[in-house]
Design a protein around this motif. Structure first.
Motif, PDB file in Angstrom:
ATOM      1  N   THR A 149      89.214 -98.234 -75.896  1.00  0.00           N
ATOM      2  CA  THR A 149      90.158 -98.891 -76.789  1.00  0.00           C
ATOM      3  C   THR A 149      89.825-100.358 -76.890  1.00  0.00           C
ATOM      4  N   ARG A 206     101.760-101.600 -79.177  1.00  0.00           N
ATOM      5  CA  ARG A 206     100.957-100.376 -79.005  1.00  0.00           C
ATOM      6  C   ARG A 206     101.712 -99.163 -79.559  1.00  0.00           C
ATOM      7  N   ARG A 251     101.730 -99.148 -83.346  1.00  0.00           N
ATOM      8  CA  ARG A 251     100.419 -98.721 -83.844  1.00  0.00           C
ATOM      9  C   ARG A 251     100.277 -97.194 -83.689  1.00  0.00           C
ATOM     10  N   ASN A 252     100.725 -96.670 -82.552  1.00  0.00           N
ATOM     11  CA  ASN A 252     100.708 -95.209 -82.352  1.00  0.00           C
ATOM     12  C   ASN A 252     101.448 -94.513 -83.490  1.00  0.00           C
ATOM     13  N   ASP A 276     102.231 -95.709 -86.518  1.00  0.00           N
ATOM     14  CA  ASP A 276     101.632 -95.904 -87.839  1.00  0.00           C
ATOM     15  C   ASP A 276     100.432 -94.980 -88.055  1.00  0.00           C
ATOM     16  N   VAL A 277      99.571 -94.902 -87.036  1.00  0.00           N
ATOM     17  CA  VAL A 277      98.375 -94.064 -87.146  1.00  0.00           C
ATOM     18  C   VAL A 277      98.771 -92.583 -87.247  1.00  0.00           C
ATOM     19  N   CYS A 314     105.835 -91.316 -79.563  1.00  0.00           N
ATOM     20  CA  CYS A 314     104.773 -92.339 -79.635  1.00  0.00           C
ATOM     21  C   CYS A 314     104.677 -93.106 -78.320  1.00  0.00           C
ATOM     22  N   ASP A 369      97.252 -94.157 -76.918  1.00  0.00           N
ATOM     23  CA  ASP A 369      96.974 -95.203 -77.894  1.00  0.00           C
ATOM     24  C   ASP A 369      96.577 -94.552 -79.219  1.00  0.00           C
ATOM     25  N   GLU A 370      96.145 -95.376 -80.169  1.00  0.00           N
ATOM     26  CA  GLU A 370      95.873 -94.849 -81.504  1.00  0.00           C
ATOM     27  C   GLU A 370      94.757 -93.800 -81.515  1.00  0.00           C
ATOM     28  N   HIS A 371      93.831 -93.894 -80.559  1.00  0.00           N
ATOM     29  CA  HIS A 371      92.753 -92.890 -80.498  1.00  0.00           C
ATOM     30  C   HIS A 371      93.336 -91.526 -80.156  1.00  0.00           C
ATOM     31  N   MET A 421      96.378 -90.670 -80.808  1.00  0.00           N
ATOM     32  CA  MET A 421      97.172 -90.238 -81.957  1.00  0.00           C
ATOM     33  C   MET A 421      96.287 -89.604 -83.040  1.00  0.00           C
ATOM     34  N   ARG A 422      95.066 -90.106 -83.179  1.00  0.00           N
ATOM     35  CA  ARG A 422      94.141 -89.491 -84.149  1.00  0.00           C
ATOM     36  C   ARG A 422      93.789 -88.071 -83.704  1.00  0.00           C
TER      37      ARG A 422
END
Ligand SMILES: *Cc1c(COP(=O)(O)O)cnc(C)c1O
Length: 402
Positions: free
Chosen positions: A10, A287, A290-291, A293-294, A359, A364-366, A368-369
């Motif tokens: 990250t 964080r 961002r979680n 939003d992604v 969330c 993290d956003e990774h 979440m993807r």
């Protein structure tokens, strides 16, 4: 399978993913905790011993510091049990026996607070907004004006059953304009969203170890004005849930009145240190936002729709409508997501079918993807062509805009 057990690369704050192929918990607590937090539980502590007393003192100090300037007027009182024990302790301790509470409900936790008032045998007025409509300041003003017997207002900060972020500042302004006092259930928000005394006035708030601070379950805490704590003496219906008595004892002896959850406190202290290293409330909140939003963007690309409009979406947990496609069966979706390493959460709406994705926790956003990718694969496995919700769901949502 997502690469469980491999460190996530990250740019932002480092997260510590589950090891031993544990699934991620996309739930609002208990949630995925860091390895260091779990590891902090690998020794025993004497409850009376000075080492543990120092841990309790440090924990209380760190929690208070999260309020920022103005925190000197407050103190922090941990209470054994889950979050609901703390809500009950707060209501029973700060509301006098002849007091009356305006309970603002828009989901399960508001209704639970009303039920708690029933058990306490203390008077209350329930404003029930249904599954997710926010209680507004003007409504609070009108009810308080019509009923001078009301002494306190109880608001839910983030109502975790829909994920709505309630307008607590507006509610606070209406409450104090009418000369009443505000109590806040900030269980699922505190630590990621601020309750800064110079921005919002309140007498007391509660949260627990296993939400945004990312500890393990076992206790909660009340943060209250010292002056309100003093006034609370003698109010409580319960020996073990008497916040003022716990506070007075802790101030005098540095100890909890009854057996403390020692390992949970050790883990929580470690979690608080990580929270600070991440940049405190601002860093944690960023964080999680961002979680959200992604994850929301990815789910929308698959055709899913959120219950709430942008304005009300919290960075804590998000409700999605179940797709209209008859091949979509929630239990199957759940099991297939779990097999891919993600535990999601069923919905709590009464009118239409829904599910929730959290969330919060060590994600993290990774991650979440990967969640979105898993949802896409799962839909394909189920043969669901479109994740679009039924028309009834969208009609329901239109009420929020009205
Ligand atoms: C988690 C939570 C609680 C407490 O629930 P417990 O199951 O007792 O821990 C209370 N209110 C809200 C808003 C919550 O999210």
């Amino acid at each position: 399978m997502p690469p469980l057990g491999e460190p996530q690369m990250t740019q932002g704050p480092r997260i510590d993913p589950p090891r031993l192929n544990e699934p991620y918990l996309l739930t609002p607590g208990p949630l995925t905790t860091s390895y260091a937090t779990k590891e902090a539980m690998m020794r025993d502590w004497g409850s009376w011993d000075g080492d543990f007393r120092a841990m309790t003192a440090e924990m209380r100090k760190r929690l208070l510091a999260l309020l920022g300037p103005g925190s000197e007027a407050f103190d922090c009182v941990p209470i054994q049990g889950s979050g609901s024990y703390c809500v009950e302790a707060m209501l029973g301790s700060f509301v006098p026996r002849d007091g009356k509470v305006l309970v603002l409900a828009n989901g399960a936790y508001g209704l639970r607070a009303a039920k708690t008032m029933e058990y306490l045998g203390r008077d209350f007025h329930l404003l029930d907004k249904g599954d997710y409509l926010p209680p507004r300041g003007a409504e609070v003003s009108a009810i308080l004006e019509a009923d001078p017997a009301i002494t306190h207002v109880l608001a839910i900060h983030c109502e975790t059953s829909s994920g709505i972020l309630n307008p607590v500042e507006e509610i606070s302004a209406a409450t104090y304009a009418a000369g009443r006092e505000l109590l806040i259930d900030s269980m699922s928000a505190f630590g990621a969203l601020g309750l800064r005394p110079w921005e919002i006035r309140y007498e007391a708030m509660v949260s627990s170890a296993n939400k945004c601070i990312e500890g393990v379950p076992g206790f909660g805490f009340v943060i209250a004005r010292k002056e309100a704590l003093q006034r609370a003496a003698g109010n409580s219906h319960s020996l073990s849930l008497d916040v003022e008595a716990q506070w007075a004892h802790m101030e005098k002896t540095g100890q909890w009145r009854f057996t403390p959850p020692t390992h949970v406190v050790a883990a929580f202290l470690e979690a608080l240190r990580q929270h600070e290293a991440e940049g405190g409330v601002a860093g944690r909140g960023a964080r999680y936002a961002r979680n959200r939003d992604v994850m929301v963007e990815g789910m929308r690309e698959l055709g899913f729709e959120t219950l709430l409009a942008e304005r009300w979406l919290s960075p804590i947990i998000v409700t999605f409508f179940c797709p209209a496609d008859e091949k979509f069966v929630f239990d199957r979706f759940y099991e297939l997501m779990k097999a891919k390493g993600f535990i999601i959460y069923p919905g709590k709406l009464t009118v239409v079918e829904s599910f929730r994705i959290g969330c919060i926790g060590q994600m993290d956003e990774h991650v979440m993807r990967q969640v979105v990718r898993a949802a896409k694969e799962t839909l394909a496995e189920m043969g669901v062509a479109s994740a679009a919700p039924p028309a009834a769901a969208l009609e329901e949502r239109a009420k929020l805009a009205a």
